[in-house]
Motif scaffolding. Sequence first.
Motif, PDB file in Angstrom:
ATOM      1  N   PRO A  22      34.421  23.604  28.577  1.00  0.00           N
ATOM      2  CA  PRO A  22      35.717  22.961  28.855  1.00  0.00           C
ATOM      3  C   PRO A  22      36.568  23.734  29.873  1.00  0.00           C
ATOM      4  CG  PRO A  22      35.314  23.055  26.491  1.00  0.00           C
ATOM      5  CD  PRO A  22      34.235  23.871  27.154  1.00  0.00           C
ATOM      6  N   GLU A  23      36.371  25.044  29.973  1.00  0.00           N
ATOM      7  CA  GLU A  23      37.138  25.843  30.931  1.00  0.00           C
ATOM      8  C   GLU A  23      36.709  25.578  32.372  1.00  0.00           C
ATOM      9  OE1 GLU A  23      35.805  27.274  28.083  1.00  0.00           O
ATOM     10  OE2 GLU A  23      37.758  27.126  27.115  1.00  0.00           O
ATOM     11  N   ARG A  24      35.427  25.217  32.554  1.00  0.00           N
ATOM     12  CA  ARG A  24      34.911  24.921  33.883  1.00  0.00           C
ATOM     13  C   ARG A  24      33.610  24.135  33.746  1.00  0.00           C
ATOM     14  NH1 ARG A  24      33.703  29.427  32.151  1.00  0.00           N
ATOM     15  NH2 ARG A  24      35.586  30.545  32.633  1.00  0.00           N
ATOM     16  N   THR A  25      33.641  22.917  34.220  1.00  0.00           N
ATOM     17  CA  THR A  25      32.409  22.132  34.233  1.00  0.00           C
ATOM     18  C   THR A  25      31.866  22.125  35.650  1.00  0.00           C
ATOM     19  OG1 THR A  25      33.588  20.061  34.592  1.00  0.00           O
ATOM     20  CG2 THR A  25      33.087  20.628  32.316  1.00  0.00           C
ATOM     21  N   VAL A  26      30.551  22.211  35.745  1.00  0.00           N
ATOM     22  CA  VAL A  26      29.867  22.141  37.031  1.00  0.00           C
ATOM     23  C   VAL A  26      28.886  20.982  36.931  1.00  0.00           C
ATOM     24  CG1 VAL A  26      28.475  23.349  38.738  1.00  0.00           C
ATOM     25  CG2 VAL A  26      30.114  24.636  37.335  1.00  0.00           C
ATOM     26  N   ARG A  27      29.146  19.954  37.731  1.00  0.00           N
ATOM     27  CA  ARG A  27      28.401  18.706  37.640  1.00  0.00           C
ATOM     28  C   ARG A  27      27.581  18.471  38.897  1.00  0.00           C
ATOM     29  NH1 ARG A  27      32.438  14.013  37.666  1.00  0.00           N
ATOM     30  NH2 ARG A  27      32.332  14.294  39.915  1.00  0.00           N
ATOM     31  N   VAL A  28      26.373  17.933  38.710  1.00  0.00           N
ATOM     32  CA  VAL A  28      25.534  17.458  39.800  1.00  0.00           C
ATOM     33  C   VAL A  28      25.470  15.944  39.659  1.00  0.00           C
ATOM     34  CG1 VAL A  28      23.238  17.483  40.820  1.00  0.00           C
ATOM     35  CG2 VAL A  28      24.153  19.563  39.765  1.00  0.00           C
ATOM     36  N   ARG A  29      25.703  15.236  40.742  1.00  0.00           N
ATOM     37  CA  ARG A  29      25.740  13.775  40.662  1.00  0.00           C
ATOM     38  C   ARG A  29      24.964  13.168  41.821  1.00  0.00           C
ATOM     39  NH1 ARG A  29      31.473  10.810  40.301  1.00  0.00           N
ATOM     40  NH2 ARG A  29      31.078  11.011  38.076  1.00  0.00           N
ATOM     41  N   ILE A  30      24.255  12.100  41.502  1.00  0.00           N
ATOM     42  CA  ILE A  30      23.667  11.241  42.519  1.00  0.00           C
ATOM     43  C   ILE A  30      24.366   9.897  42.383  1.00  0.00           C
ATOM     44  CG2 ILE A  30      21.606  10.040  43.315  1.00  0.00           C
ATOM     45  CD1 ILE A  30      19.973  12.446  42.268  1.00  0.00           C
ATOM     46  N   LYS A  31      25.025   9.497  43.467  1.00  0.00           N
ATOM     47  CA  LYS A  31      25.739   8.218  43.501  1.00  0.00           C
ATOM     48  C   LYS A  31      25.165   7.425  44.663  1.00  0.00           C
ATOM     49  CE  LYS A  31      30.373   6.265  44.018  1.00  0.00           C
ATOM     50  NZ  LYS A  31      31.791   6.570  44.242  1.00  0.00           N
ATOM     51  N   GLY A  32      24.444   6.351  44.313  1.00  0.00           N
ATOM     52  CA  GLY A  32      23.755   5.609  45.357  1.00  0.00           C
ATOM     53  C   GLY A  32      22.686   6.500  45.965  1.00  0.00           C
ATOM     54  N   ASN A  33      22.771   6.747  47.270  1.00  0.00           N
ATOM     55  CA  ASN A  33      21.792   7.615  47.941  1.00  0.00           C
ATOM     56  C   ASN A  33      22.413   8.919  48.427  1.00  0.00           C
ATOM     57  OD1 ASN A  33      23.340   6.646  50.012  1.00  0.00           O
ATOM     58  ND2 ASN A  33      21.637   5.905  51.253  1.00  0.00           N
ATOM     59  N   LYS A  34      23.494   9.351  47.749  1.00  0.00           N
ATOM     60  CA  LYS A  34      24.159  10.598  48.119  1.00  0.00           C
ATOM     61  C   LYS A  34      24.224  11.543  46.924  1.00  0.00           C
ATOM     62  CE  LYS A  34      26.998   8.632  51.751  1.00  0.00           C
ATOM     63  NZ  LYS A  34      28.348   8.510  52.293  1.00  0.00           N
ATOM     64  N   THR A  79      17.245  18.929  37.714  1.00  0.00           N
ATOM     65  CA  THR A  79      16.191  19.464  36.839  1.00  0.00           C
ATOM     66  C   THR A  79      16.636  20.743  36.133  1.00  0.00           C
ATOM     67  OG1 THR A  79      15.112  20.798  38.558  1.00  0.00           O
ATOM     68  CG2 THR A  79      14.391  18.484  38.335  1.00  0.00           C
ATOM     69  N   LEU A  80      17.695  21.392  36.631  1.00  0.00           N
ATOM     70  CA  LEU A  80      18.220  22.626  36.025  1.00  0.00           C
ATOM     71  C   LEU A  80      19.356  22.364  35.029  1.00  0.00           C
ATOM     72  CD1 LEU A  80      18.470  24.884  39.216  1.00  0.00           C
ATOM     73  CD2 LEU A  80      16.647  24.859  37.496  1.00  0.00           C
ATOM     74  N   CYS A  81      19.784  21.119  34.943  1.00  0.00           N
ATOM     75  CA  CYS A  81      20.957  20.795  34.134  1.00  0.00           C
ATOM     76  C   CYS A  81      20.693  20.903  32.646  1.00  0.00           C
ATOM     77  CB  CYS A  81      21.437  19.375  34.462  1.00  0.00           C
ATOM     78  SG  CYS A  81      22.247  19.274  36.062  1.00  0.00           S
ATOM     79  N   GLU A  82      21.797  21.042  31.913  1.00  0.00           N
ATOM     80  CA  GLU A  82      21.748  21.050  30.457  1.00  0.00           C
ATOM     81  C   GLU A  82      21.180  19.720  29.960  1.00  0.00           C
ATOM     82  OE1 GLU A  82      25.870  21.603  29.484  1.00  0.00           O
ATOM     83  OE2 GLU A  82      25.859  23.714  30.063  1.00  0.00           O
ATOM     84  N   SER A 107      27.008  23.403  33.879  1.00  0.00           N
ATOM     85  CA  SER A 107      27.872  24.029  32.883  1.00  0.00           C
ATOM     86  C   SER A 107      28.806  22.953  32.342  1.00  0.00           C
ATOM     87  CB  SER A 107      28.700  25.152  33.506  1.00  0.00           C
ATOM     88  OG  SER A 107      29.682  25.605  32.585  1.00  0.00           O
ATOM     89  N   SER A 108      28.860  22.831  31.012  1.00  0.00           N
ATOM     90  CA  SER A 108      29.756  21.845  30.405  1.00  0.00           C
ATOM     91  C   SER A 108      30.865  22.519  29.603  1.00  0.00           C
ATOM     92  CB  SER A 108      28.958  20.890  29.513  1.00  0.00           C
ATOM     93  OG  SER A 108      28.285  21.604  28.505  1.00  0.00           O
TER      94      SER A 108
END
Length: 155
Positions: free
Chosen positions: A34-46, A79-82, A31-32
Amino acid sequence: MIEIERKFLVKSDAFLNDYSCCNRIIQGYLSSSPERTVRVRIKGNKGYLTIKGKSSDSGLSRFEWEKEIVLEEAEQLLTLCERGVIDKTRYEVIVGTHLYEIDVFTSENDGLIIAELELTSEDEVFEKPEWLGNEVTNDNRYYNSYLSKHPFKTW
């Protein structure tokens, strides 16, 4: 938890002389809004799942919640992200008593370099290194959620 953060453009690559570590980051948004963003992140191997609330009027602070998740789960959630995944390398540079996180964007945002600085209060004093450019804290175009839909290359 309330996050207090300032953002700046970076005007030179001089920070590369002083960084302590760097990681590739790939992130997308479930979800992007502005009231609430929901982010999925891969940083390195986490993997991480982050929820951020709406920014204050000053643009300096907002609610942030983050949880480490299993890498495979983060890969599946991406794979589900905008549309519009962010790809960047984050460099960490200590200046005085503060940690600057410098994001060097690639792909559709190639050419953009942003430094972020987390503070404990909105009026906290901090040292500004010579490679630090104009402040863009309250400019929504420099939010990753905006860049995912309106890449820097299209500006």
